[in-house]
Design a protein around this motif. Structure first.
Motif, PDB file in Angstrom:
ATOM      1  N   ASP A  51       1.237  -1.403   0.014  1.00 45.67           N
ATOM      2  CA  ASP A  51       0.143   0.159   0.226  1.00 45.67           C
ATOM      3  C   ASP A  51       1.081   1.515   0.299  1.00 45.67           C
ATOM      4  O   ASP A  51       0.542   2.100  -0.547  1.00 45.67           O
ATOM      5  CB  ASP A  51      -1.124   0.042   1.751  1.00 45.67           C
ATOM      6  CG  ASP A  51      -1.636  -1.224   1.312  1.00 45.67           C
ATOM      7  OD1 ASP A  51      -2.733  -1.577  -0.061  1.00 45.67           O
ATOM      8  OD2 ASP A  51      -1.973  -1.543   2.442  1.00 45.67           O
ATOM      9  N   LYS A  52       2.100   1.396   0.981  1.00 45.00           N
ATOM     10  CA  LYS A  52       3.089   2.284   0.988  1.00 45.00           C
ATOM     11  C   LYS A  52       3.444   2.636  -0.531  1.00 45.00           C
ATOM     12  O   LYS A  52       3.415   3.951  -1.145  1.00 45.00           O
ATOM     13  CB  LYS A  52       4.415   2.754   2.776  1.00 45.00           C
ATOM     14  CG  LYS A  52       4.876   3.944   2.158  1.00 45.00           C
ATOM     15  CD  LYS A  52       5.616   3.880   3.072  1.00 45.00           C
ATOM     16  CE  LYS A  52       5.899   5.045   3.518  1.00 45.00           C
ATOM     17  NZ  LYS A  52       6.434   4.468   5.297  1.00 45.00           N
ATOM     18  N   LEU A  53       4.064   1.704  -1.064  1.00 43.06           N
ATOM     19  CA  LEU A  53       4.703   2.314  -2.391  1.00 43.06           C
ATOM     20  C   LEU A  53       3.640   2.225  -3.833  1.00 43.06           C
ATOM     21  O   LEU A  53       4.212   3.059  -4.256  1.00 43.06           O
ATOM     22  CB  LEU A  53       5.643   0.966  -2.692  1.00 43.06           C
ATOM     23  CG  LEU A  53       7.000   0.345  -1.963  1.00 43.06           C
ATOM     24  CD1 LEU A  53       7.295  -1.217  -2.049  1.00 43.06           C
ATOM     25  CD2 LEU A  53       8.153   1.697  -2.028  1.00 43.06           C
ATOM     26  N   LEU A  54       2.613   1.711  -3.516  1.00 39.86           N
ATOM     27  CA  LEU A  54       1.223   1.866  -4.253  1.00 39.86           C
ATOM     28  C   LEU A  54       1.316   2.928  -4.436  1.00 39.86           C
ATOM     29  O   LEU A  54       1.106   4.219  -5.571  1.00 39.86           O
ATOM     30  CB  LEU A  54       0.112   1.389  -4.176  1.00 39.86           C
ATOM     31  CG  LEU A  54      -0.803   1.174  -5.466  1.00 39.86           C
ATOM     32  CD1 LEU A  54      -0.457   0.868  -6.998  1.00 39.86           C
ATOM     33  CD2 LEU A  54      -2.009   0.791  -5.208  1.00 39.86           C
ATOM     34  N   ALA A  55       0.841   4.019  -3.259  1.00 35.21           N
ATOM     35  CA  ALA A  55       0.710   5.349  -2.489  1.00 35.21           C
ATOM     36  C   ALA A  55       1.913   6.236  -3.306  1.00 35.21           C
ATOM     37  O   ALA A  55       1.528   7.192  -4.539  1.00 35.21           O
ATOM     38  CB  ALA A  55       0.271   5.726  -1.335  1.00 35.21           C
ATOM     39  N   GLN A  56       3.336   6.071  -3.569  1.00 33.32           N
ATOM     40  CA  GLN A  56       3.735   6.555  -3.939  1.00 33.32           C
ATOM     41  C   GLN A  56       4.178   5.905  -5.693  1.00 33.32           C
ATOM     42  O   GLN A  56       4.509   6.927  -6.013  1.00 33.32           O
ATOM     43  CB  GLN A  56       6.154   6.035  -3.441  1.00 33.32           C
ATOM     44  CG  GLN A  56       5.765   6.567  -2.632  1.00 33.32           C
ATOM     45  CD  GLN A  56       7.396   5.954  -1.854  1.00 33.32           C
ATOM     46  OE1 GLN A  56       7.766   4.658  -1.524  1.00 33.32           O
ATOM     47  NE2 GLN A  56       8.935   6.859  -2.083  1.00 33.32           N
ATOM     48  N   VAL A  57       3.419   5.522  -6.211  1.00 36.04           N
ATOM     49  CA  VAL A  57       2.905   5.538  -7.622  1.00 36.04           C
ATOM     50  C   VAL A  57       2.351   5.892  -8.132  1.00 36.04           C
ATOM     51  O   VAL A  57       2.441   6.812  -9.329  1.00 36.04           O
ATOM     52  CB  VAL A  57       2.919   3.672  -7.697  1.00 36.04           C
ATOM     53  CG1 VAL A  57       3.006   3.905  -9.481  1.00 36.04           C
ATOM     54  CG2 VAL A  57       4.079   3.407  -7.874  1.00 36.04           C
ATOM     55  N   VAL A  58       1.248   6.001  -7.255  1.00 39.25           N
ATOM     56  CA  VAL A  58       0.359   6.368  -7.537  1.00 39.25           C
ATOM     57  C   VAL A  58       0.513   8.268  -7.857  1.00 39.25           C
ATOM     58  O   VAL A  58      -0.261   9.352  -8.551  1.00 39.25           O
ATOM     59  CB  VAL A  58      -0.947   6.654  -6.555  1.00 39.25           C
ATOM     60  CG1 VAL A  58      -1.960   7.844  -7.140  1.00 39.25           C
ATOM     61  CG2 VAL A  58      -2.127   4.983  -7.431  1.00 39.25           C
ATOM     62  N   HIS A  59       1.497   8.861  -6.800  1.00 39.11           N
ATOM     63  CA  HIS A  59       1.510  10.136  -6.294  1.00 39.11           C
ATOM     64  C   HIS A  59       2.286  10.824  -7.341  1.00 39.11           C
ATOM     65  O   HIS A  59       2.634  11.489  -7.454  1.00 39.11           O
ATOM     66  CB  HIS A  59       1.142  10.716  -5.284  1.00 39.11           C
ATOM     67  CG  HIS A  59       0.530  10.084  -4.395  1.00 39.11           C
ATOM     68  ND1 HIS A  59      -0.436  11.368  -4.970  1.00 39.11           N
ATOM     69  CD2 HIS A  59       0.341   9.428  -3.325  1.00 39.11           C
ATOM     70  CE1 HIS A  59      -2.165  10.612  -3.798  1.00 39.11           C
ATOM     71  NE2 HIS A  59      -1.601  10.088  -2.781  1.00 39.11           N
ATOM     72  N   GLY A  60       3.383   9.674  -7.735  1.00 34.73           N
ATOM     73  CA  GLY A  60       4.580   9.989  -8.207  1.00 34.73           C
ATOM     74  C   GLY A  60       5.493   9.581  -9.584  1.00 34.73           C
ATOM     75  O   GLY A  60       5.707  10.444 -10.420  1.00 34.73           O
ATOM     76  N   PHE A  61       3.927   9.000  -9.831  1.00 38.30           N
ATOM     77  CA  PHE A  61       3.887   8.620 -11.949  1.00 38.30           C
ATOM     78  C   PHE A  61       2.944   9.233 -12.356  1.00 38.30           C
ATOM     79  O   PHE A  61       1.452   8.793 -11.808  1.00 38.30           O
ATOM     80  CB  PHE A  61       4.730   7.168 -12.116  1.00 38.30           C
ATOM     81  CG  PHE A  61       5.679   6.244 -11.605  1.00 38.30           C
ATOM     82  CD1 PHE A  61       6.851   6.599 -12.512  1.00 38.30           C
ATOM     83  CD2 PHE A  61       5.443   6.344 -10.051  1.00 38.30           C
ATOM     84  CE1 PHE A  61       7.874   6.279 -11.603  1.00 38.30           C
ATOM     85  CE2 PHE A  61       7.069   5.714 -10.072  1.00 38.30           C
ATOM     86  CZ  PHE A  61       7.839   5.183 -10.685  1.00 38.30           C
ATOM     87  N   VAL A  62       3.080  10.233 -13.918  1.00 39.26           N
ATOM     88  CA  VAL A  62       1.950  10.488 -14.129  1.00 39.26           C
ATOM     89  C   VAL A  62       0.516   9.777 -14.202  1.00 39.26           C
ATOM     90  O   VAL A  62      -0.070  10.064 -14.444  1.00 39.26           O
ATOM     91  CB  VAL A  62       2.142  11.371 -15.105  1.00 39.26           C
ATOM     92  CG1 VAL A  62       0.933  12.005 -15.998  1.00 39.26           C
ATOM     93  CG2 VAL A  62       3.322  12.557 -15.142  1.00 39.26           C
ATOM     94  N   LEU A  63       0.992   8.647 -14.906  1.00 38.39           N
ATOM     95  CA  LEU A  63       0.152   7.294 -15.390  1.00 38.39           C
ATOM     96  C   LEU A  63      -1.103   6.280 -14.051  1.00 38.39           C
ATOM     97  O   LEU A  63      -1.381   5.352 -13.993  1.00 38.39           O
ATOM     98  CB  LEU A  63       0.703   6.401 -16.717  1.00 38.39           C
ATOM     99  CG  LEU A  63       1.228   7.013 -17.750  1.00 38.39           C
ATOM    100  CD1 LEU A  63       1.682   6.571 -18.710  1.00 38.39           C
ATOM    101  CD2 LEU A  63      -0.058   7.851 -18.126  1.00 38.39           C
ATOM    102  N   GLY A  64       0.154   7.057 -13.240  1.00 42.65           N
ATOM    103  CA  GLY A  64      -0.237   5.559 -11.400  1.00 42.65           C
ATOM    104  C   GLY A  64       0.097   4.304 -12.268  1.00 42.65           C
ATOM    105  O   GLY A  64       1.171   3.753 -13.103  1.00 42.65           O
ATOM    106  N   ALA A  65      -0.511   3.220 -11.376  1.00 43.94           N
ATOM    107  CA  ALA A  65       0.024   2.534 -11.566  1.00 43.94           C
ATOM    108  C   ALA A  65      -0.880   1.770 -12.651  1.00 43.94           C
ATOM    109  O   ALA A  65      -1.995   0.925 -12.955  1.00 43.94           O
ATOM    110  CB  ALA A  65      -0.349   1.120 -10.328  1.00 43.94           C
TER     111      ALA A  65
END
Length: 125
Positions: free
Chosen positions: A33-47
Motif C-alpha cells: 500500500d505504501k509503495l503503491l501510494a508512491q506510484v500513484v503520486h509520483g508517476f503521471v500514469l499511476g499503476a
C-alpha cells in the motif's frame, strides 16, 4: 522436473512490459500500500497493468519491485549478500537504461560503465 510445467503460466501471470525506476531514495519499510501510494503520486500514469516499479532504500542495499498484473499487486524484495546497488541518487529528472544496464543495476554492478542504451529501454522517473 515437475515444476517445469508451471513456468509458462507463472511467467504469463507476472508479465512485465515496462519497468520504471523511482529515482532517489524510498522508504521501503512499508508494504504494497505504501509503495503503491508512491506510484500513484509520483508517476503521471499511476499503476499500469504489466508495469514494474523499482524502489531503492537510502543506503541502496535493498530493492523492492512492485508489479501490477492487471488483477492484483506483486511485491518482491532483492538484497545483495554484500555491497550495494549503483542506484541513481538524483530524485528528479528522467533516465533511460538499456536492458543490459538494468540487469547490471539489479545485480549490483556498475551499470554506468556500459555504453548508451540501444533499442528497448527502461525508463526511470
Amino acid at each position: 522436473a515437475r515444476l517445469r510445467g508451471l513456468d509458462a503460466p507463472v511467467a504469463a501471470m507476472i508479465r512485465i512490459d515496462c519497468i520504471w525506476l523511482a529515482l532517489g531514495a524510498s522508504d521501503l519499510r512499508g508494504g504494497i500500500d505504501k509503495l503503491l501510494a508512491q506510484v500513484v503520486h509520483g508517476f503521471v500514469l499511476g499503476a499500469q497493468a504489466h508495469h514494474a516499479y523499482v524502489f531503492a532504500n537510502r543506503r541502496a542495499d535493498r530493492l523492492k519491485v512492485l508489479v501490477f498484473d492487471g488483477v492484483g499487486m506483486w511485491l518482491c524484495t532483492r538484497r545483495l549478500q554484500s555491497g550495494g546497488f549503483a542506484w541513481p541518487r538524483e530524485d528528479t529528472g528522467c533516465l533511460v537504461l538499456s536492458r543490459e544496464q538494468f540487469d547490471w543495476l539489479v545485480a549490483g554492478l556498475p551499470w554506468q560503465r556500459l555504453g548508451a542504451p540501444p533499442g528497448r529501454a527502461i525508463t526511470a522517473v
